[in-house]
Design an enzyme around this catalytic site. Structure first.
Site, mmCIF file in Angstrom:
data_model
loop_
_atom_site.group_PDB
_atom_site.id
_atom_site.type_symbol
_atom_site.label_atom_id
_atom_site.label_comp_id
_atom_site.label_asym_id
_atom_site.label_seq_id
_atom_site.Cartn_x
_atom_site.Cartn_y
_atom_site.Cartn_z
ATOM 1 N N HIS A 9 0.842 -1.199 0.000
ATOM 2 C CA HIS A 9 0.000 0.000 0.000
ATOM 3 C C HIS A 9 0.878 1.250 0.000
ATOM 4 O O HIS A 9 0.703 2.148 -0.826
ATOM 5 C CB HIS A 9 -0.925 -0.004 1.217
ATOM 6 C CG HIS A 9 -1.614 1.307 1.464
ATOM 7 N ND1 HIS A 9 -2.597 1.796 0.632
ATOM 8 C CD2 HIS A 9 -1.443 2.241 2.430
ATOM 9 C CE1 HIS A 9 -3.006 2.976 1.089
ATOM 10 N NE2 HIS A 9 -2.327 3.269 2.172
ATOM 11 N N ASP A 61 6.561 22.332 -26.093
ATOM 12 C CA ASP A 61 6.518 20.973 -25.537
ATOM 13 C C ASP A 61 7.522 20.926 -24.411
ATOM 14 O O ASP A 61 8.094 21.953 -24.038
ATOM 15 C CB ASP A 61 6.853 19.929 -26.626
ATOM 16 C CG ASP A 61 6.234 18.564 -26.300
ATOM 17 O OD1 ASP A 61 6.608 17.982 -25.270
ATOM 18 O OD2 ASP A 61 5.355 18.104 -27.060
ATOM 19 N N TRP A 87 6.967 0.165 3.924
ATOM 20 C CA TRP A 87 7.414 0.920 2.740
ATOM 21 C C TRP A 87 8.779 1.526 2.975
ATOM 22 O O TRP A 87 9.472 1.901 2.039
ATOM 23 C CB TRP A 87 6.383 1.987 2.347
ATOM 24 C CG TRP A 87 6.577 3.306 3.034
ATOM 25 C CD1 TRP A 87 6.110 3.655 4.264
ATOM 26 C CD2 TRP A 87 7.291 4.435 2.534
ATOM 27 N NE1 TRP A 87 6.492 4.930 4.564
ATOM 28 C CE2 TRP A 87 7.221 5.436 3.519
ATOM 29 C CE3 TRP A 87 7.985 4.714 1.358
ATOM 30 C CZ2 TRP A 87 7.818 6.687 3.366
ATOM 31 C CZ3 TRP A 87 8.589 5.965 1.216
ATOM 32 C CH2 TRP A 87 8.499 6.928 2.216
ATOM 33 N N SER A 138 13.286 6.548 -13.840
ATOM 34 C CA SER A 138 12.165 7.290 -14.421
ATOM 35 C C SER A 138 12.049 8.671 -13.795
ATOM 36 O O SER A 138 11.914 9.684 -14.488
ATOM 37 C CB SER A 138 10.878 6.493 -14.220
ATOM 38 O OG SER A 138 9.762 7.326 -14.280
ATOM 39 N N SER A 139 12.119 8.726 -12.466
ATOM 40 C CA SER A 139 11.981 10.017 -11.776
ATOM 41 C C SER A 139 13.114 10.972 -12.121
ATOM 42 O O SER A 139 12.888 12.168 -12.305
ATOM 43 C CB SER A 139 11.994 9.814 -10.263
ATOM 44 O OG SER A 139 10.787 9.294 -9.839
ATOM 45 N N HIS A 187 13.095 12.010 3.690
ATOM 46 C CA HIS A 187 12.481 13.263 4.090
ATOM 47 C C HIS A 187 12.285 14.231 2.939
ATOM 48 O O HIS A 187 11.176 14.718 2.734
ATOM 49 C CB HIS A 187 13.106 13.922 5.310
ATOM 50 C CG HIS A 187 12.094 14.856 5.882
ATOM 51 N ND1 HIS A 187 11.045 14.425 6.652
ATOM 52 C CD2 HIS A 187 11.861 16.164 5.643
ATOM 53 C CE1 HIS A 187 10.240 15.429 6.896
ATOM 54 N NE2 HIS A 187 10.696 16.496 6.297
ATOM 55 N N GLU A 227 11.811 13.344 0.088
ATOM 56 C CA GLU A 227 10.743 12.693 -0.672
ATOM 57 C C GLU A 227 9.355 13.176 -0.241
ATOM 58 O O GLU A 227 8.485 13.395 -1.083
ATOM 59 C CB GLU A 227 10.855 11.168 -0.502
ATOM 60 C CG GLU A 227 9.649 10.361 -0.942
ATOM 61 C CD GLU A 227 9.438 10.328 -2.447
ATOM 62 O OE1 GLU A 227 10.372 10.672 -3.185
ATOM 63 O OE2 GLU A 227 8.336 9.967 -2.868
ATOM 64 N N TYR A 246 8.569 16.036 0.822
ATOM 65 C CA TYR A 246 8.347 17.370 0.238
ATOM 66 C C TYR A 246 8.195 17.283 -1.270
ATOM 67 O O TYR A 246 7.514 18.114 -1.874
ATOM 68 C CB TYR A 246 9.465 18.331 0.657
ATOM 69 C CG TYR A 246 9.437 18.570 2.147
ATOM 70 C CD1 TYR A 246 8.213 18.611 2.807
ATOM 71 C CD2 TYR A 246 10.579 18.711 2.896
ATOM 72 C CE1 TYR A 246 8.144 18.797 4.171
ATOM 73 C CE2 TYR A 246 10.522 18.894 4.267
ATOM 74 C CZ TYR A 246 9.296 18.934 4.892
ATOM 75 O OH TYR A 246 9.238 19.107 6.245
ATOM 76 N N SER A 303 -1.975 26.963 -4.875
ATOM 77 C CA SER A 303 -1.660 28.376 -5.138
ATOM 78 C C SER A 303 -2.207 28.850 -6.483
ATOM 79 O O SER A 303 -2.282 30.054 -6.724
ATOM 80 C CB SER A 303 -0.144 28.586 -5.121
ATOM 81 O OG SER A 303 0.386 28.147 -3.901
ATOM 82 N N HIS A 341 14.702 13.014 12.290
ATOM 83 C CA HIS A 341 13.530 13.112 13.171
ATOM 84 C C HIS A 341 12.603 11.908 12.973
ATOM 85 O O HIS A 341 11.661 11.737 13.728
ATOM 86 C CB HIS A 341 12.785 14.439 12.991
ATOM 87 C CG HIS A 341 12.123 14.619 11.664
ATOM 88 N ND1 HIS A 341 12.061 15.832 11.031
ATOM 89 C CD2 HIS A 341 11.505 13.756 10.832
ATOM 90 C CE1 HIS A 341 11.423 15.708 9.883
ATOM 91 N NE2 HIS A 341 11.087 14.449 9.745
ATOM 92 N N HIS A 342 12.873 11.103 11.949
ATOM 93 C CA HIS A 342 12.125 9.850 11.801
ATOM 94 C C HIS A 342 12.694 8.758 12.698
ATOM 95 O O HIS A 342 12.163 7.657 12.734
ATOM 96 C CB HIS A 342 12.173 9.374 10.350
ATOM 97 C CG HIS A 342 11.503 10.328 9.397
ATOM 98 N ND1 HIS A 342 10.187 10.227 9.056
ATOM 99 C CD2 HIS A 342 11.977 11.409 8.739
ATOM 100 C CE1 HIS A 342 9.872 11.197 8.206
ATOM 101 N NE2 HIS A 342 10.943 11.923 8.003
ATOM 102 N N THR A 375 6.278 26.979 6.161
ATOM 103 C CA THR A 375 4.974 26.373 5.890
ATOM 104 C C THR A 375 3.865 27.278 6.401
ATOM 105 O O THR A 375 2.841 27.465 5.745
ATOM 106 C CB THR A 375 4.889 24.986 6.553
ATOM 107 O OG1 THR A 375 6.087 24.276 6.259
ATOM 108 C CG2 THR A 375 3.716 24.201 6.021
ATOM 109 N N LYS A 433 3.142 30.010 4.039
ATOM 110 C CA LYS A 433 2.279 29.586 2.934
ATOM 111 C C LYS A 433 0.814 29.583 3.361
ATOM 112 O O LYS A 433 -0.044 30.124 2.659
ATOM 113 C CB LYS A 433 2.669 28.189 2.463
ATOM 114 C CG LYS A 433 3.987 28.193 1.743
ATOM 115 C CD LYS A 433 4.254 26.852 1.131
ATOM 116 C CE LYS A 433 5.155 26.975 -0.059
ATOM 117 N NZ LYS A 433 4.585 27.648 -1.194
ATOM 118 N N ARG A 450 1.367 0.875 15.056
ATOM 119 C CA ARG A 450 1.048 0.731 13.631
ATOM 120 C C ARG A 450 1.572 -0.603 13.115
ATOM 121 O O ARG A 450 2.373 -1.269 13.775
ATOM 122 C CB ARG A 450 1.647 1.890 12.830
ATOM 123 C CG ARG A 450 3.158 1.917 12.857
ATOM 124 C CD ARG A 450 3.729 3.199 12.293
ATOM 125 N NE ARG A 450 3.700 3.218 10.837
ATOM 126 C CZ ARG A 450 4.588 3.901 10.085
ATOM 127 N NH1 ARG A 450 5.553 4.596 10.655
ATOM 128 N NH2 ARG A 450 4.497 3.896 8.774
#
Lengths: 305, 518
Positions: B67, B96, B132, B161-162, B245, B247, B249, B260, B294-295, B320, B323, B442
């Protein structure tokens, strides 16, 4: 800001060059299929399984050949388009940005392996030495005795190396070779900018010879490590970081040498490069300077320190 | 250059057109969204009641892992790349993308990657089940070798790809802007994507490095993550989160860009604080490189490390907050109307802010020792990923669908989709804050009895949310097949920007000659 946007009619910009957008092409999807088959084969090869009677190496090899053929055809197409004058200056700038950011992504790939080396040397070995789980293990670098050995003696799965490569023999020679090749490729670049094709071919050829010499001595060094020093991929974290960093660098030098060789063949047989239009070569030379910088970091952080 | 699209399937297989490739990305990501959603439904069905009902624990672990992987790498990321493909050339007045063939390759690498990943479900060892985040040694020593190997190569392929997609986006934005489209005139969606693409080029190679180290530990006898050889399993977490991390963002910044665009349109006012939005986005991106640990507060780090990563993380709340305040200030004294894109954007604003606040709670290292690996974390990141990224995708689709198809979606049906999504989402994830704080961990297939009520509510909400996404598919198909035609250039009266100066549906080739921006 957006309220100021005014679109004028098309004639206003008719002096603007048209950006070349290629027709639809089967190359990308064939590339993707080639890569998919290659990796699918590689995973079966690594675990020793087979699919519908084909072994991993067979699938891998078929994928590789197909992948290489499609890529060759792709680059051939791009070169032909360039010779036909289809790309505008703007498209050529896109290639420049593309190559630049590709090299940045490669920088980040090497960065994480150097990060691992630094983390192990600065932090985790000391923490392992303090851990009662690995009684008798002491942190040192190069790590000649793994925690496994400290506890299990000769029954250990991971055994440290007997000796390590002396930086002041082959690695020093290789440093000189690779630094020299950065100069020769630069001289070649100046030659093509001055329109001196013969000189360009000679200096580019010299660069390739230096690159091949580097690879030869790198292989010599690996043979020495495996046969005489007991330094292998499996000799604990020292062998791990040593071979993964120098190995990926060697793979990149191989790629770079092939790239330069193709540029040489294009120049000798095709006369593809002009004074002011030789980005194929320029991109390869940037890549070459990049692998050179990586080597200097390797020489300092892997071999000397 | 051909003027119209080719006929039949070849159009899609061989295309170099940014709009075709954008559509491919969007449909692919929706397919993955449904697949990842199906995995989530299995998880919620199992957790409907305490005790084991439907699946065994190994399969449950495969479901939580798949998932996460499918949603992050298959649904959300490609969805925003699809939007980027469709919108960036039109927003900056380019004919293009900069490198159209490589653009097609970036897309066509995704199907093999996800075929490989999904195929692991049918192997003897099953799909990956290390979560994951695939921490070593769960993903190395204790993983099925074939599963782990195929997974690693799938990640390599997605990464390639990315990286190619991002290089293309950067080259397009830096090199293809119409005359007069200076950097500080670019729509904010373009800005957020420029910064996102930079993050991708910087950290996807790090992920490639991480899985390569796993591959070598499994097959090459190396000891990166094995303490016996002098390596360190915690090192895997550092390497992973150095990618991971930034990732998150990568996932949320394009969503900021979408919001926006939409809030000013329906407030009929220009975006408040445009330049501060640009600088805030850049600050968030730079900070994302120095907060990764921090993870890992509970993994055992020196105190100085805990403090550094705690304060650095808290700093992110500042840009943040800029924003969020700018979006609110944009609406202040605007003449607001509440069409579906605006509803999703407003829901984004409220729910993302809640997710942001729980993020600040989690950043406090001593408090995180309590929250770590509990459902509180699950609630937190779903408020950011679903109410943030996925809601903004829904908003974007409704907002630009008339431009893409020349047809209007059904506003009543879309509002049903919005309200069922909104209610379903909150029913699912709001109670998870409470069970998490009460101590429910979890990634477990069973739980203690006292969590039963909230879990049942959560599962009901999840089914509602799941069904409402099927409604979304129906709405989109109805629009494409028989929606009311709209040929107006400006679908929304308050909309600004180059994409609203071309006809609807947008012609196959737009801006073959660049417009002039004053």
């Amino acid at each position: 800001m957006s309220s100021e946007i005014v679109q004028e009619n098309n004639q206003a910009n008719s002096e603007h060059e048209t950006y070349y957008v290629p027709d639809s092409s089967r190359l990308p999807i064939l590339t993707a299929i080639g890569l998919g088959v290659t990796l699918f084969g590689a995973s079966h090869w690594l675990v020793g399984s087979s699919v519908w009677g084909f072994t991993g190496p067979q699938i891998f090899l078929a994928g590789c050949l197909f992948f290489a053929a499609v890529l060759a055809s792709w680059w051939n197409t791009v070169i032909k388009e360039n010779m036909a004058g289809l790309p505008s200056d703007q498209l050529k700038r896109s290639y420049v940005w593309g190559m630049g950011w590709f090299i940045f992504s490669e920088v980040m790939f090497f960065f994480i392996f150097f990060f691992v080396l630094a983390y192990v040397r600065i932090y985790s070995l000391d923490w392992l030495a303090e851990d009662p789980l690995w009684e008798g293990f002491s942190a040192e670098w190069p790590l000649m005795q793994t925690p496994d050995q400290a506890v299990n003696g000769d029954g250990a799965k991971f055994k440290g190396p007997d000796a390590i490569i002396d930086p002041w023999h082959l690695p020093l020679l290789n440093t000189i070779l690779l630094l020299a090749s950065s100069f020769t490729v630069h001289i070649a670049h100046n030659a093509i900018k001055a329109g001196k094709r013969g000189l360009f071919n000679a200096w580019l050829g010299a660069t390739i010879v230096l690159g091949i010499a580097f690879l030869f001595f790198q292989v010599e060094e690996y043979i020495e490590a495996y046969q005489d020093l007991g330094l292998t991929l499996e000799s604990g974290i020292y062998g791990t970081t040593f071979f993964m960093l120098t190995g990926f660098h060697g793979a990149h030098v191989t790629m770079g040498t092939i790239m330069l060789l193709i540029q040489l063949l294009r120049s000798v047989f095709g006369n593809h490069f002009k004074k002011d239009d030789h980005f194929g070569f320029e991109a390869a030379s940037w890549y070459w300077h990049f692998v050179d910088v990586v080597w200097v970091c390797l020489f300092i952080f892997v071999y000397i320190l | 250059m051909a003027h119209g699209p080719a006929k039949g399937i070849r159009r899609w297989l061989y295309t170099t057109n940014h709009k075709d490739i954008g559509s491919l990305y969007l449909w692919f990501s929706f397919a993955m969204f449904i697949l990842g959603g199906a995995f989530a439904m299995i998880i919620r069905a199992e957790l409907f009641q305490p005790g084991m009902q439907l699946v065994d624990p190994e399969f449950f672990n495969q479901m939580t892992t798949m998932h996460g992987l499918v949603m992050v790498f298959g649904a959300i990321m490609p969805a925003f790349v699809g939007l980027a493909n469709w919108m960036i050339p039109m927003m900056i007045g380019a004919p293009d993308m900069a490198l159209p063939r490589m653009n097609n390759l970036s897309f066509w690498l995704l199907p093999p990657a996800f075929l490989m990943l999904a195929a692991t479900l049918f192997t003897e060892g099953g799909a990956p089940q290390a979560g994951w985040t695939f921490y070593a040694p769960l993903s190395t020593t204790y993983a099925n070798p074939l599963t782990a190997t195929i997974f690693i190569f799938a990640v390599h392929t997605m990464g390639a790809s990315s990286i190619m997609g991002s290089i293309n986006i950067i080259a397009t934005i830096l090199n293809m802007r119409a005359p007069g489209m200076s950097y500080m005139k670019m729509p904010l969606f373009v800005w957020t994507w420029l910064i996102t693409a930079f993050l991708l080029v910087a950290v996807m190679p790090v992920l490639a490095g991480a899985v390569t180290m796993m591959l070598m530990d499994i097959h090459g006898g190396t000891s990166f993550f094995d303490a016996a050889g002098g390596g360190d399993p915690v090192l895997f977490q550092h390497v992973f989160w150095f990618f991971g991390h930034p990732e998150v963002y990568i996932i949320i910044l394009p969503a900021f860009g979408v919001i926006s665009q939409i809030i000013p349109t329906f407030s009929r006012k220009p975006l408040f604080g445009y330049s501060s939005m640009v600088y805030a986005t850049a600050s968030i991106a730079l900070l994302s490189f120095i907060v990764w640990a921090h993870h890992m507060f509970t993994v055992g780090m020196p105190l100085a490390g805990e403090l550094f990563f705690m304060y650095a993380t808290m700093l992110i709340a500042v840009p943040t907050g800029v924003k969020v305040f700018n979006w609110i200030a944009t609406m202040f004294k605007g003449s607001i109307s509440f069409e579906t894109p605006m509803l999703f954007s407003l829901a984004f604003l409220v729910l993302f802010t809640i997710g942001g606040f729980t993020g600040v709670m989690l950043s406090i290292a001593p408090a995180d020792f309590q929250y770590h690996d509990s459902y509180f974390v699950v609630a937190h990141f779903h408020y950011v990923m679903v109410a943030g990224a996925v809601f903004s995708m829904s908003a974007a689709v409704y907002y630009w669908l008339p431009k893409w198809t020349g047809r209007m979606y059904s506003e009543p049906l879309a509002q049903v989709h919005f309200w069922t999504s909104f209610v379903g989402f909150n029913l699912t994830f709001f109670p998870q804050h409470f069970v998490g704080l009460a101590g429910m961990p979890r990634r477990y297939s069973d739980y203690a009895l006292q969590f039963a009520d909230y879990n049942m509510v959560s599962s009901c909400g999840a089914f509602l949310y799941g069904v409402s996404q099927i409604l979304f598919l129906v709405i989109v198909i109805l629009t494409v097949k028989g929606g009311k035609k709209t040929t107006k250039e400006k679908t929304w009266e308050g909309a600004e920007g180059l994409e609203w100066t071309v006809p609807s549906p947008a012609p196959y080739h737009t801006f073959s000659t660049p417009p002039t921006v004053k």
